[in-house]
Design a protein around this motif. Structure first.
Motif, PDB file in Angstrom:
ATOM      1  N   HIS A  40       0.855  -1.181   0.000  1.00  0.00           N
ATOM      2  CA  HIS A  40       0.000   0.000   0.000  1.00  0.00           C
ATOM      3  C   HIS A  40       0.893   1.234   0.000  1.00  0.00           C
ATOM      4  O   HIS A  40       1.836   1.337   0.800  1.00  0.00           O
ATOM      5  CB  HIS A  40      -0.912   0.016   1.222  1.00  0.00           C
ATOM      6  N   VAL A  41       0.624   2.174  -0.884  1.00  0.00           N
ATOM      7  CA  VAL A  41       1.387   3.413  -0.983  1.00  0.00           C
ATOM      8  C   VAL A  41       0.433   4.585  -0.883  1.00  0.00           C
ATOM      9  O   VAL A  41      -0.625   4.595  -1.527  1.00  0.00           O
ATOM     10  CB  VAL A  41       2.178   3.489  -2.308  1.00  0.00           C
ATOM     11  N   ASP A 283       6.655   7.426  11.966  1.00  0.00           N
ATOM     12  CA  ASP A 283       6.846   5.981  11.992  1.00  0.00           C
ATOM     13  C   ASP A 283       5.577   5.324  12.501  1.00  0.00           C
ATOM     14  O   ASP A 283       4.979   5.754  13.495  1.00  0.00           O
ATOM     15  CB  ASP A 283       8.022   5.612  12.899  1.00  0.00           C
ATOM     16  N   GLY A 284       5.154   4.257  11.815  1.00  0.00           N
ATOM     17  CA  GLY A 284       3.994   3.492  12.238  1.00  0.00           C
ATOM     18  C   GLY A 284       4.423   2.199  12.906  1.00  0.00           C
ATOM     19  O   GLY A 284       5.551   2.069  13.411  1.00  0.00           O
ATOM     20  N   LEU A 289       4.785   3.266   7.717  1.00  0.00           N
ATOM     21  CA  LEU A 289       4.683   4.690   7.970  1.00  0.00           C
ATOM     22  C   LEU A 289       3.233   5.048   8.276  1.00  0.00           C
ATOM     23  O   LEU A 289       2.306   4.396   7.787  1.00  0.00           O
ATOM     24  CB  LEU A 289       5.170   5.490   6.760  1.00  0.00           C
ATOM     25  N   ALA A 290       3.057   6.086   9.073  1.00  0.00           N
ATOM     26  CA  ALA A 290       1.721   6.576   9.421  1.00  0.00           C
ATOM     27  C   ALA A 290       1.560   7.973   8.833  1.00  0.00           C
ATOM     28  O   ALA A 290       2.275   8.906   9.226  1.00  0.00           O
ATOM     29  CB  ALA A 290       1.536   6.612  10.942  1.00  0.00           C
ATOM     30  N   ASP A 306      -2.053   3.918   7.577  1.00  0.00           N
ATOM     31  CA  ASP A 306      -0.847   3.098   7.664  1.00  0.00           C
ATOM     32  C   ASP A 306      -0.474   2.648   6.266  1.00  0.00           C
ATOM     33  O   ASP A 306      -1.327   2.201   5.487  1.00  0.00           O
ATOM     34  CB  ASP A 306      -1.096   1.879   8.548  1.00  0.00           C
ATOM     35  N   THR A 307       0.800   2.736   5.950  1.00  0.00           N
ATOM     36  CA  THR A 307       1.212   2.477   4.577  1.00  0.00           C
ATOM     37  C   THR A 307       2.628   1.918   4.539  1.00  0.00           C
ATOM     38  O   THR A 307       3.430   2.143   5.454  1.00  0.00           O
ATOM     39  CB  THR A 307       1.132   3.773   3.748  1.00  0.00           C
ATOM     40  N   ASP A 308       2.917   1.187   3.457  1.00  0.00           N
ATOM     41  CA  ASP A 308       4.267   0.650   3.264  1.00  0.00           C
ATOM     42  C   ASP A 308       5.241   1.711   2.780  1.00  0.00           C
ATOM     43  O   ASP A 308       6.450   1.609   3.023  1.00  0.00           O
ATOM     44  CB  ASP A 308       4.238  -0.499   2.252  1.00  0.00           C
TER      45      ASP A 308
END
Length: 563
Positions: A40-41, A283-284, A289-290, A306-308
């Motif tokens: 997920h981006v 940082d998630g 990543l958040a 939340d994402t890659d």
């Protein structure tokens, strides 16, 4: 699906020397690749760069969420509806944009919904006029270098014989003797104005290059990088056989370009959220990543995705704000701090103004769709919209009037709006005298200051697509790119590059990009000619100094000093 058919004979335009730059090889082997759908981006920014990155990722099956602060896609090439004084609907935008034929990577995006580019229409010419009557035209000039340059100089009133005799031939050859990206760094600290000082350009030709072309980058010539001016000459003229003429959308940008592209992205599974502004990236959990975002209007509570990985495809103001508000973005070590300093150093260009006027009568029938101007105070160009946009043509047919747009670039800080308007009004009355007796039925006025200033700072100090954090990439016309691309094409190119960096890092195939040739089309001839001239001068007198283009450093390697 790829933007470029994988055939040896494919070219994105008419230039047989266009260069394909393949994507990096996917990391690892096929067994290591994670299924695209598991990634997920979040793409921050719905302008050309963000739309391109989202497209590149979604076409490989990656799940994408695109967040755009405004209510429309297109970024600085967006358009939006307005209601005229009589209650009829029309459109407004941030001004005229030229879609050049060498914008290969942008055109690849547009072809996704318009394979034959029928929604673009060619303009036969775009004359450039300097106060006093000197005018230049690009119609009928050969497309292929160097014949295009020779034909233009031969017929242009900006290059008279007296002026040409004063041109420094050795320095002028530097316009041909380039090697990107090295040429970008070799002219660090040299302004566009200084570059042409070295050439001893005729006064009229200097205005053509500086007041018309350099200012189209929203900058005063003394603040604009000379390397970018040289790259522009290469991209649009001496390095490309696509020609200097261009196309424009047949109607407003939203209905012609970005509306169809937004629908196409939706069909690919992209979630597009307009009216949503990214505020911070933190940082998630689980190494992700958040992305914190909120509705741009209305003050609603922020939300988190939340994402890659994240693509920041923002204008200079938005990029600086998001990075400044995300203290650990890019990493906590020295590399991260250095990168954040690079982003903080991205400069905004001076403000620009767009003034669209719906007039109660028509301008003369021979007025061109677009006219570049020099020497008319703040006025940089004039567009007559009914000559190329369908909605303006329909309004003109019904009301018997013209829709005229005035642009002023690089507006000095502190300029009072009433004074700017009055000077622009007086200027257009000099350029098109018939407008002085026409009334204004409706007007739209816009001033913005969110474009990048490519200034005199070292080329390598500008942030590029890659960052110290492999989960984060950048895209946009403010982002450093090794290729000689500019404006909308830089935005699209960095969008493809950003998508490719994430894709190939996950073991997925990328797309690649195209560009005009990176070096002179005449091979070593310009460099050899310059060395000969320099040697002859050295035999007559001592002394050396920096030259134009890549010769200063390459000459030093061969024991030759630049003049």
């Amino acid at each position: 699906m790829t933007p470029w058919p994988r055939t040896p004979r494919y070219r994105p335009g008419r230039d047989p020397r266009a260069v394909f730059h393949p994507p990096p090889e996917p990391a690892g082997d096929a067994s290591d690749a994670v299924a695209a759908g598991e990634r997920h981006v979040v793409v921050a920014g719905g302008g050309i760069a963000g739309l391109t990155a989202a497209l590149g990722l979604a076409e490989r099956g990656v799940r994408v969420t695109l967040l755009e602060r405004s209510e429309r896609l297109g970024g600085r090439v967006a358009s939006w509806p307005v209601t005229l004084a009589d209650g009829s609907p029309s459109h407004m935008s941030r001004g005229f944009h030229a879609f050049f034929r060498q914008y290969y990577n942008l055109r690849a995006v547009l072809r996704r919904t318009d394979p034959t580019l029928d929604r673009l229409r060619p303009l036969a010419d775009y004359p450039l006029v300097r106060e006093g009557g000197v005018a230049d035209s690009f119609a009928g000039i050969p497309r292929t270098p160097p014949w295009n340059l020779a034909a233009f100089v031969a017929r242009s009133p900006s290059f008279d014989l007296a002026g040409l005799r004063g041109v420094d031939v050795e320095q002028a050859l530097g316009l041909l003797d380039v090697d990107f990206p090295a040429t970008f760094a070799e002219l660090d600290g040299v302004s566009a104005a200084e570059l042409l000082d070295r050439l001893h350009f005729p006064d009229d030709a200097r205005h053509l290059a500086l007041e018309v072309f350099a200012r189209s980058f929203f900058a005063a010539p003394s603040d604009f990088a000379g390397a970018e001016l040289l790259a522009m000459f290469h991209l649009y003229f001496v390095g490309s056989a696509e020609g200097l003429l261009f196309d424009v959308p047949r109607d407003d940008y939203d209905s012609t370009l970005w509306g169809p592209l937004g629908a196409h992205l939706h069909d690919l599974g992209v979630e597009v959220l307009v009216g949503h502004e990214v505020t911070t990236v933190l940082d998630g959990t689980g190494g992700r990543l958040a992305v914190h975002h909120r509705q741009a209007e209305g003050g609603h509570t922020g939300q988190v995705l939340d994402t890659d990985a994240v693509v920041l495809a923002l204008d200079p103001v938005g990029l600086r704000d998001v990075v400044a508000g995300s203290p650990r973005l890019g990493g906590a070590g020295d590399a991260g701090r250095s990168w954040r300093a690079q982003v903080a150093g991205v400069r905004s260009a001076p403000a620009f103004a767009v003034w669209r006027l719906w007039l109660d009568g028509r301008v003369r029938a021979d007025r061109p769709p677009f006219l570049g101007t020099s020497g008319y105070g703040p006025l940089d160009n004039v567009s007559v919209l009914e000559r190329f946009e369908d909605h303006a043509a329909a309004w003109s047919a019904v009301h018997g009037g013209s829709v005229v747009e005035l642009h002023a670039y690089a507006v000095p800080d502190g300029t009072a709006e009433p004074d700017l308007r009055e000077r622009m009004r007086a200027a257009v009355h000099r350029v098109y005298p018939e407008t002085a007796r026409l009334g204004v039925l409706h007007e739209e006025w816009l001033v913005a200051q969110d474009c990048v200033l490519v200034g005199l700072e070292p080329w390598a100090s500008r942030p590029g697509v890659a960052t110290p954090d492999p989960r984060l990439v950048l895209a946009g016309d403010a982002i450093r790119c090794d290729l000689p691309v500019a404006l909308m094409e830089r935005a699209a190119t960095t969008g493809w590059l950003a998508a490719d960096r994430l894709l190939t890092g996950w073991g997925l195939p990328g797309h690649g990009v195209w560009s005009v040739p990176l070096t002179s089309r005449l091979g070593r001839l310009p460099a050899l000619a310059r060395r000969g001239i320099r040697a002859a001068r050295a035999a007559r007198r001592p002394g050396s100094g920096p030259g134009v283009g890549g010769v200063a450093s390459r000459g030093a390697e061969h024991g030759q000093g630049g003049e």
